[in-house]
Design a protein around this motif. Structure first.
Motif, mmCIF file in Angstrom:
data_model
loop_
_atom_site.group_PDB
_atom_site.id
_atom_site.type_symbol
_atom_site.label_atom_id
_atom_site.label_comp_id
_atom_site.label_asym_id
_atom_site.label_seq_id
_atom_site.Cartn_x
_atom_site.Cartn_y
_atom_site.Cartn_z
ATOM 1 N N PHE A 163 0.830 -1.210 0.000
ATOM 2 C CA PHE A 163 0.000 0.000 0.000
ATOM 3 C C PHE A 163 0.864 1.260 0.000
ATOM 4 O O PHE A 163 0.513 2.271 -0.589
ATOM 5 C CB PHE A 163 -0.921 -0.019 1.230
ATOM 6 C CG PHE A 163 -2.052 0.966 1.141
ATOM 7 C CD1 PHE A 163 -3.173 0.693 0.364
ATOM 8 C CD2 PHE A 163 -2.015 2.166 1.830
ATOM 9 C CE1 PHE A 163 -4.233 1.600 0.293
ATOM 10 C CE2 PHE A 163 -3.062 3.074 1.771
ATOM 11 C CZ PHE A 163 -4.176 2.782 0.992
ATOM 12 N N LEU A 164 2.027 1.158 0.653
ATOM 13 C CA LEU A 164 2.954 2.291 0.713
ATOM 14 C C LEU A 164 3.334 2.763 -0.690
ATOM 15 O O LEU A 164 3.406 3.951 -0.969
ATOM 16 C CB LEU A 164 4.212 1.840 1.471
ATOM 17 C CG LEU A 164 5.235 2.899 1.852
ATOM 18 C CD1 LEU A 164 4.635 3.893 2.826
ATOM 19 C CD2 LEU A 164 6.454 2.247 2.483
ATOM 20 N N TYR A 165 3.544 1.785 -1.579
ATOM 21 C CA TYR A 165 3.936 2.112 -2.955
ATOM 22 C C TYR A 165 2.714 2.344 -3.850
ATOM 23 O O TYR A 165 2.681 3.273 -4.651
ATOM 24 C CB TYR A 165 4.799 0.978 -3.538
ATOM 25 C CG TYR A 165 6.184 0.949 -2.943
ATOM 26 C CD1 TYR A 165 7.231 1.663 -3.543
ATOM 27 C CD2 TYR A 165 6.444 0.247 -1.782
ATOM 28 C CE1 TYR A 165 8.509 1.657 -2.986
ATOM 29 C CE2 TYR A 165 7.720 0.238 -1.219
ATOM 30 C CZ TYR A 165 8.747 0.946 -1.829
ATOM 31 O OH TYR A 165 10.011 0.943 -1.275
ATOM 32 N N LEU A 166 1.710 1.478 -3.687
ATOM 33 C CA LEU A 166 0.511 1.570 -4.531
ATOM 34 C C LEU A 166 -0.193 2.921 -4.409
ATOM 35 O O LEU A 166 -0.613 3.505 -5.407
ATOM 36 C CB LEU A 166 -0.504 0.487 -4.136
ATOM 37 C CG LEU A 166 -0.368 -0.904 -4.738
ATOM 38 C CD1 LEU A 166 -1.516 -1.778 -4.259
ATOM 39 C CD2 LEU A 166 -0.343 -0.870 -6.258
ATOM 40 N N ALA A 167 -0.307 3.420 -3.179
ATOM 41 C CA ALA A 167 -1.118 4.614 -2.933
ATOM 42 C C ALA A 167 -0.440 5.913 -3.372
ATOM 43 O O ALA A 167 -1.050 6.975 -3.302
ATOM 44 C CB ALA A 167 -1.492 4.695 -1.462
ATOM 45 N N GLN A 168 0.822 5.818 -3.828
ATOM 46 C CA GLN A 168 1.493 7.040 -4.296
ATOM 47 C C GLN A 168 0.765 7.618 -5.508
ATOM 48 O O GLN A 168 0.130 6.897 -6.282
ATOM 49 C CB GLN A 168 2.958 6.727 -4.674
ATOM 50 C CG GLN A 168 3.831 6.338 -3.496
ATOM 51 C CD GLN A 168 3.952 7.426 -2.455
ATOM 52 O OE1 GLN A 168 3.986 8.608 -2.768
ATOM 53 N NE2 GLN A 168 4.002 7.021 -1.182
ATOM 54 N N ASN A 169 0.897 8.928 -5.676
ATOM 55 C CA ASN A 169 0.253 9.620 -6.787
ATOM 56 C C ASN A 169 0.734 9.066 -8.126
ATOM 57 O O ASN A 169 1.889 8.664 -8.265
ATOM 58 C CB ASN A 169 0.574 11.114 -6.696
ATOM 59 C CG ASN A 169 -0.421 11.951 -7.477
ATOM 60 O OD1 ASN A 169 -0.499 11.864 -8.698
ATOM 61 N ND2 ASN A 169 -1.169 12.774 -6.763
#
Length: 534
Positions: free
Chosen positions: A455-461
């Motif tokens: 999620f840390l990477y996925l949720a980036q803009n």
């Protein structure tokens, strides 16, 4: 004695709710209070750690943890927890619940204190120390999962067993709440004593030197509740089910439970090794309980992807919808205060009530219904947040977003977050109970790691220039919420592999009584085997 309920176990099953039940809930529950405090308090201070140790000169935004450091700090405790769940789960079946139980607590006390210390002052040495102690803290926390659940299930009566196990787990909600409240108090006290301008006014001055004490105090205080219950854990007798069914010491089981229940229980002779003692992962185990283990493990795995990604990254979601002001408009102490306040409000309004709805209703409407309902509503609310996501980010709709977001928490806790903990402690034979719970909960932590790292990477803009420093472009918050909704749909369908344990004795659920009935007197053949309990 074949096929009959052992007297001491029957006495436990029909016992009225009494003081020792509540004592056991408090002793086991304080471990879970500590678990939740320790696991989730890190999300309150990660932004502060970035400001203190990763400040970049002339940067428009405060320093933040680099992606690899953030992933390690957030995820290393889960790696430890997963290892601890497997190891202590297995050890609990080998050595007994009681012997292993106090080991896990002492490890949590020592490593909570260690987490707030650091060998050296450089960012690398501070983060390395933090990660080292958080791994071993997680290892101790991991042991608490299978042991607390197993001990509570084996102490409980048949009528209210689900509520008692769920009540132990519900202390997790108070742990999250306690972490938030304590962070509010500490940050408010420091803020009142040490005044500082916002980052945009004075980048260096916005983080006062004393801010370094705040995160250390917050992580170290997790040792207190664990230390307070250490003595009572060592005084608890071994569970009668372990003593009678695994250690096969009827006399000791009867003596222990006579003291606990305050009734006279006669020790009974028992034909040794009459049971069909198939091993873990034998063909017979897989035939009887294989699908159950798949059901408990996969549902916990899927739940924790959604649950932990939501919990650990609440602060990012709050910032995305403007519930927390942008970092550059605050000083470091103010940012900790605002993050803690937001997390505390969510815990108070949705997380804690959700847990206790499960406690009060689990023995009335059953585990299966609560789990299905929870996954269903989590899916509904995730899609309701994700599909009109742009609508929710508008300033006038932000309160609506937080209400909807709170409902996803409420139904995870009044739903699969409680039931995935309860059921594995009820449906497996006594000699594998702690191990199977450990395997199921470790699957959950694997999901937590997927949630925490992914999620840390996925949720980036989607636009790399708008992503956090050092991160690649992601799929955005909207698409991340859609992914989590799909995960919940899968959890709904895998729930159908898990049997309902409501109102049945542990021996009835695990098939241990039936094992005995079917095994011939000479125990030399094992052809007459029962069908799996479904």
């Amino acid at each position: 004695m074949a096929g009959e309920q052992i007297q001491v176990l029957n006495a436990l099953d029909v016992a009225k709710t009494q003081w020792y039940h509540f004592t056991a809930i408090i002793i086991a529950g304080m471990g879970f209070f500590t678990d939740a405090y320790d696991l989730f308090c890190i999300s309150l201070v990660t932004k502060l750690l970035g400001r203190i140790y990763y400040h970049v000169e002339d940067a428009p935004k405060p320093g933040s943890l680099p992606p690899n450091v953030s992933a390690a700090v957030n995820g290393v405790a889960f790696c430890g927890t997963l290892s601890g769940q497997l190891f202590f789960g297995w050890l609990g079946d080998k050595l007994g619940r009681k012997k292993v139980y106090s080991m896990t607590l002492m490890m949590m006390v020592i490593c909570s204190i260690g987490s707030g210390l650091s060998f050296g002052h450089t960012p690398k040495s501070v983060m390395a120390t933090l990660c080292f102690f958080r791994f071993w803290l997680g290892f101790g926390i991991g042991g608490d999962y299978p042991l607390s659940a197993t001990i509570m299930s084996e102490y409980s009566n048949k009528k209210t067993r689900g509520a008692f196990i769920a009540a132990v787990f519900a202390m997790q909600g108070f742990g999250i709440l306690g972490g938030g409240i304590f962070a509010i108090i500490v940050s408010a006290a420091f803020k009142a004593r040490f005044h500082a301008p916002s980052y945009e006014v004075d980048p260096i001055g916005s983080t006062v030197p004393q801010a370094d004490y705040i995160w250390r105090i917050i992580v170290m205080v997790g040792a207190l509740p664990a230390a307070l219950t250490y003595y009572w854990r060592t005084e608890m007798p071994e569970t009668a089910r372990y003593t009678a069914l695994v250690a096969k010491d009827m006399k000791q089981a009867a003596a222990d439970m006579s003291k606990v229940l305050q009734v006279e229980i006669q020790a009974e002779p028992r034909i040794k090794d009459q049971r069909n003692s198939f091993g873990l992962f034998s063909k017979e185990f897989l035939r009887r309980h294989g699908l159950h283990l798949v059901g408990t493990s996969v549902t916990w795995f899927l739940l924790d992807i959604a649950f932990y990604s939501q919990n650990l990254f609440q602060k990012d979601i709050f910032s995305a919808v403007g519930w927390i002001p942008s970092a550059e408009t605050m000083n470091a102490l103010e940012e900790v205060y605002k993050i803690a306040r937001a997390q505390t409000i969510i815990a108070l309004c949705s997380t804690v009530p959700g847990y206790w709805f499960s406690v009060f209703l689990i023995d009335r409407i059953g585990r299966f219904t609560i789990q299905l309902m929870g996954f269903f509503f989590m899916t509904v609310f995730m899609f309701a947040l994700a599909i009109p996501y742009d609508h929710w980010t508008k300033k006038e709709n932000r309160i609506g977003f937080m209400v909807m977001y709170s409902f996803t928490f409420f139904f995870s806790n009044f739903g699969p977050n409680a039931t995935t903990f309860v059921v594995p402690a009820e449906i497996f034979p006594a000699r594998f109970r702690s191990t199977c719970h450990g395997i199921s909960s470790a699957s959950g932590k694997l999901g937590a790691m997927v949630g925490a790292f992914g999620f840390l990477y996925l949720a980036q803009n989607k636009d790399k220039s708008k992503a956090d420093a050092g991160y690649p472009a992601g799929i955005g918050m909207r698409n991340s919420l859609i992914v989590l909704a799909v995960v919940n749909v899968l959890g709904f369908f895998f729930t159908f592999l898990v049997p309902e344990a409501n109102g049945k004795s542990l021996e009835e659920m695990s098939g241990e009584n039936e094992e005995e009935e079917k095994v011939p007197r000479d125990a030399s053949h094992s052809n007459n085997r029962t069908a799996p309990i479904v």
